[in-house]
Design a protein around this motif. Structure first.
Motif, mmCIF file in Angstrom:
data_model
loop_
_atom_site.group_PDB
_atom_site.id
_atom_site.type_symbol
_atom_site.label_atom_id
_atom_site.label_comp_id
_atom_site.label_asym_id
_atom_site.label_seq_id
_atom_site.Cartn_x
_atom_site.Cartn_y
_atom_site.Cartn_z
ATOM 1 N N ARG A 191 -22.732 81.556 72.955
ATOM 2 C CA ARG A 191 -23.730 82.357 73.808
ATOM 3 C C ARG A 191 -24.977 81.009 73.876
ATOM 4 O O ARG A 191 -25.837 81.459 74.797
ATOM 5 C CB ARG A 191 -24.309 83.384 73.183
ATOM 6 N N ASP A 192 -25.113 80.015 73.529
ATOM 7 C CA ASP A 192 -25.864 78.971 73.600
ATOM 8 C C ASP A 192 -25.618 78.122 74.782
ATOM 9 O O ASP A 192 -24.631 78.444 75.715
ATOM 10 C CB ASP A 192 -26.217 78.270 72.437
ATOM 11 N N ARG A 193 -26.475 77.000 75.045
ATOM 12 C CA ARG A 193 -26.336 76.245 76.357
ATOM 13 C C ARG A 193 -25.183 75.606 76.431
ATOM 14 O O ARG A 193 -24.302 75.500 75.381
ATOM 15 C CB ARG A 193 -27.547 75.296 76.425
ATOM 16 N N THR A 194 -24.715 75.325 77.480
ATOM 17 C CA THR A 194 -23.269 74.698 77.707
ATOM 18 C C THR A 194 -23.850 73.238 78.462
ATOM 19 O O THR A 194 -24.531 73.313 79.119
ATOM 20 C CB THR A 194 -22.259 75.284 78.627
ATOM 21 N N LEU A 195 -22.874 72.209 78.438
ATOM 22 C CA LEU A 195 -23.031 70.906 79.148
ATOM 23 C C LEU A 195 -21.853 71.058 80.276
ATOM 24 O O LEU A 195 -20.706 71.630 80.023
ATOM 25 C CB LEU A 195 -22.563 69.832 78.214
ATOM 26 N N THR A 196 -22.445 71.056 81.454
ATOM 27 C CA THR A 196 -21.530 71.020 82.408
ATOM 28 C C THR A 196 -21.439 69.816 83.317
ATOM 29 O O THR A 196 -22.644 69.176 83.758
ATOM 30 C CB THR A 196 -21.931 72.283 83.374
ATOM 31 N N PHE A 197 -20.061 69.365 83.832
ATOM 32 C CA PHE A 197 -20.176 67.994 84.479
ATOM 33 C C PHE A 197 -19.084 68.427 85.632
ATOM 34 O O PHE A 197 -18.331 69.158 85.383
ATOM 35 C CB PHE A 197 -19.413 66.889 83.655
ATOM 36 N N PRO A 198 -19.421 67.371 86.942
ATOM 37 C CA PRO A 198 -18.391 67.358 87.839
ATOM 38 C C PRO A 198 -17.104 67.034 87.347
ATOM 39 O O PRO A 198 -17.109 65.949 86.383
ATOM 40 C CB PRO A 198 -18.860 66.556 88.978
ATOM 41 N N THR A 199 -16.115 67.552 87.651
ATOM 42 C CA THR A 199 -14.746 67.126 87.154
ATOM 43 C C THR A 199 -14.361 65.428 87.164
ATOM 44 O O THR A 199 -13.877 65.016 86.247
ATOM 45 C CB THR A 199 -13.684 67.897 88.059
ATOM 46 N N PRO A 200 -14.782 65.085 88.277
ATOM 47 C CA PRO A 200 -14.442 63.353 88.355
ATOM 48 C C PRO A 200 -15.123 62.649 87.395
ATOM 49 O O PRO A 200 -14.765 61.683 86.917
ATOM 50 C CB PRO A 200 -14.909 63.148 89.685
ATOM 51 N N THR A 201 -16.177 63.002 87.234
ATOM 52 C CA THR A 201 -17.324 62.477 86.234
ATOM 53 C C THR A 201 -16.753 62.563 84.701
ATOM 54 O O THR A 201 -16.648 61.718 83.848
ATOM 55 C CB THR A 201 -18.747 63.187 86.265
ATOM 56 N N PHE A 202 -16.277 63.770 84.430
ATOM 57 C CA PHE A 202 -15.542 64.236 83.061
ATOM 58 C C PHE A 202 -14.539 63.376 83.061
ATOM 59 O O PHE A 202 -14.399 62.666 81.858
ATOM 60 C CB PHE A 202 -15.409 65.700 82.868
ATOM 61 N N SER A 251 -11.512 73.931 89.377
ATOM 62 C CA SER A 251 -11.354 72.930 90.180
ATOM 63 C C SER A 251 -12.622 71.901 90.563
ATOM 64 O O SER A 251 -12.087 70.822 90.895
ATOM 65 C CB SER A 251 -10.830 73.319 91.695
ATOM 66 N N THR A 252 -13.529 72.419 90.321
ATOM 67 C CA THR A 252 -15.128 71.387 90.616
ATOM 68 C C THR A 252 -15.727 70.843 89.307
ATOM 69 O O THR A 252 -16.489 70.108 89.534
ATOM 70 C CB THR A 252 -15.714 72.000 91.843
ATOM 71 N N ARG A 253 -15.655 71.846 88.427
ATOM 72 C CA ARG A 253 -16.731 71.546 87.162
ATOM 73 C C ARG A 253 -15.986 71.864 85.720
ATOM 74 O O ARG A 253 -14.869 72.426 85.825
ATOM 75 C CB ARG A 253 -17.637 72.693 87.084
ATOM 76 N N VAL A 254 -16.402 71.079 84.741
ATOM 77 C CA VAL A 254 -16.007 71.173 83.455
ATOM 78 C C VAL A 254 -17.053 71.364 82.481
ATOM 79 O O VAL A 254 -18.263 70.929 82.574
ATOM 80 C CB VAL A 254 -15.370 69.585 83.048
ATOM 81 N N ALA A 255 -16.942 72.550 81.728
ATOM 82 C CA ALA A 255 -17.962 72.904 80.695
ATOM 83 C C ALA A 255 -17.443 72.636 79.393
ATOM 84 O O ALA A 255 -16.328 72.759 79.029
ATOM 85 C CB ALA A 255 -18.089 74.337 81.122
ATOM 86 N N ILE A 256 -18.615 72.236 78.659
ATOM 87 C CA ILE A 256 -18.396 72.234 77.010
ATOM 88 C C ILE A 256 -19.348 73.014 76.207
ATOM 89 O O ILE A 256 -20.644 72.980 76.655
ATOM 90 C CB ILE A 256 -18.416 70.586 76.659
ATOM 91 N N ARG A 257 -18.659 73.598 75.141
ATOM 92 C CA ARG A 257 -19.923 74.242 74.275
ATOM 93 C C ARG A 257 -19.439 74.215 72.875
ATOM 94 O O ARG A 257 -18.324 74.081 72.744
ATOM 95 C CB ARG A 257 -20.036 75.906 74.717
ATOM 96 N N ASP A 258 -20.358 74.635 71.985
ATOM 97 C CA ASP A 258 -20.305 74.578 70.664
ATOM 98 C C ASP A 258 -19.539 75.831 70.254
ATOM 99 O O ASP A 258 -19.901 77.090 70.730
ATOM 100 C CB ASP A 258 -21.732 74.601 69.908
ATOM 101 N N SER A 259 -18.526 75.837 69.576
ATOM 102 C CA SER A 259 -17.582 77.048 69.298
ATOM 103 C C SER A 259 -18.620 78.056 68.210
ATOM 104 O O SER A 259 -18.227 79.141 68.369
ATOM 105 C CB SER A 259 -16.298 76.803 68.682
#
Length: 58
Positions: free
Chosen positions: A37-48, A25-33
């Motif tokens: 296990r590597d890093r992810t990008l995470t954004f607040p939902t409204p920003t994404f 409900s508050t965050r969106v995360a993106i990762r390389d499939s």
């Protein structure tokens, strides 16, 4: 975030070259499939949401 899913644009020919997304409900995360296990990008939902809407206008 545990509810990862592949991009809807991932087809049978490019299944190894896509991104995965997870959200709550508050965050969106993106990762390389290929490297989940590597890093992810995470954004607040409204920003994404603003970012995706701007891409759709292109």
């Amino acid at each position: 975030m545990d509810n990862w899913r592949k991009s809807s644009y991932s087809g049978p020919d490019d299944g190894n070259a896509c991104v995965e997304i997870a959200n709550n409900s508050t965050r969106v995360a993106i990762r390389d499939s290929k490297a989940p296990r590597d890093r992810t990008l995470t954004f607040p939902t409204p920003t994404f949401t603003t970012f995706i809407n701007a891409l759709k206008k292109q």
